[in-house]
Design an enzyme around this catalytic site. Structure first.
Site, PDB file in Angstrom:
ATOM      1  N   ASP A  12       0.836  -1.208   0.000  1.00 21.23           N
ATOM      2  CA  ASP A  12       0.000   0.000   0.000  1.00 21.23           C
ATOM      3  C   ASP A  12       0.871   1.259   0.000  1.00 21.23           C
ATOM      4  OD1 ASP A  12      -2.347   1.406  -0.030  1.00 21.23           O
ATOM      5  OD2 ASP A  12      -2.694   1.252   2.129  1.00 21.23           O
ATOM      6  N   HIS A  29       2.379   3.500  -8.999  1.00 28.30           N
ATOM      7  CA  HIS A  29       2.229   2.072  -9.334  1.00 28.30           C
ATOM      8  C   HIS A  29       3.443   1.590 -10.134  1.00 28.30           C
ATOM      9  CE1 HIS A  29      -1.676   2.145  -7.613  1.00 28.30           C
ATOM     10  NE2 HIS A  29      -2.246   2.843  -8.566  1.00 28.30           N
ATOM     11  N   LEU A 124      11.522 -20.336  -5.290  1.00 25.13           N
ATOM     12  CA  LEU A 124      10.459 -19.524  -4.677  1.00 25.13           C
ATOM     13  C   LEU A 124       9.162 -19.622  -5.499  1.00 25.13           C
ATOM     14  CD1 LEU A 124       9.886 -17.109  -2.574  1.00 25.13           C
ATOM     15  CD2 LEU A 124      10.188 -15.631  -4.565  1.00 25.13           C
TER      16      LEU A 124
END
Ligand code: FPP
Length: 225
Positions: A12, A29, A124
């Site tokens: 956020d 963004h 991962l």
């Protein structure tokens, strides 16, 4: 010592980061996408971390202005196309969660393509939560299994969810202290860390500090010491 096997992050603060330097929200963004890349690479090099789940677009994010939503969709598609060789190089498996049927055909194809092409990677697992909300995930899961003859068990419901793995460490950047419909089932016993850092300023060194603190916590999972 605890191992942060599954780290989940609510990324956020992109919009505020951009506005603070007089830029348009979407620039935040763009900067946030670079941090996604850095944090993923860091996690892929840390043997303790098996899974990184990132909240990229929620079921509620459609309420944002159309142009911001469109920008996020384009950014996501560009990010995935650019990242594919890096996922492969770093042995990262891409496993999206969420209901991607709402996305354009082209974005759905890119998501499926990256998922398929990285399916053999066994390092991962990076999960991007895409058109994801926990309540929607649970509803879809219940609808998948509701016709079974027996009573639904915790295990059955857990296995019908998009994300079948409990979260060890959940981090939220950007200063707010809420879960915003993210991994509510999987985070039942997660350790929660909130930082005021806005996502584009989040760094691998801050993540390292959080992990260090996490390792010292005594986790009891509702039991006793
Ligand atoms: C919250 O910031 C962030 C989002 C709604 C989307 C997360 C997107 C990214 C990190 C970038 C794109 C990701 C990928 C994987 C390419 P906000 O806009 O709510 O910030 P604010 O609270 O300051 O307004």
């Amino acid at each position: 010592m605890n191992r942060a096997k599954h780290i989940a992050i609510i990324m956020d603060g992109n919009g505020r980061w951009a506005e603070l330097s007089g830029k348009k929200r979407v620039k935040g963004h763009e900067a946030g996408a670079k941090v996604v890349k850095e944090i993923t690479t860091y996690c892929s090099n840390n043997k303790d971390i098996e899974r990184l789940t990132l909240y990229a677009f929620s079921t509620e994010n459609w309420k944002r202005p159309r142009l911001e939503v469109e920008f996020l969709m384009k950014l996501l598609e560009k990010y995935l196309k650019n990242e594919l060789p890096i996922y492969l190089k770093n042995n990262v498996r891409f496993e999206p969660i969420g209901d991607i049927r709402a996305f354009s055909k082209s974005l759905q194809k890119t998501i499926k393509d990256v998922k398929e092409k990285t399916a053999h990677c066994d390092g991962l697992v990076q999960s991007l939560a895409l058109n994801y909300g926990s309540q929607d995930e649970m509803l879809r899961a219940v609808n998948k299994i509701r016709n079974c003859e027996d009573d639904i068990t915790q295990e059955m419901l857990g296995n019908a969810l998009d994300c079948k793995h409990s979260v060890d460490l959940l981090i939220r950047t950007g200063g707010d202290h809420r879960l915003s419909n993210f991994l509510l089932w999987q985070a039942a016993y997660a350790e929660l860390f909130f930082t005021d850092t806005l996502w584009p300023d989040f760094s691998t060194s801050e993540l390292e500090k959080i992990i260090k603190n996490f390792t010292k916590i005594e986790r009891r999972f509702g039991g006793l010491k």
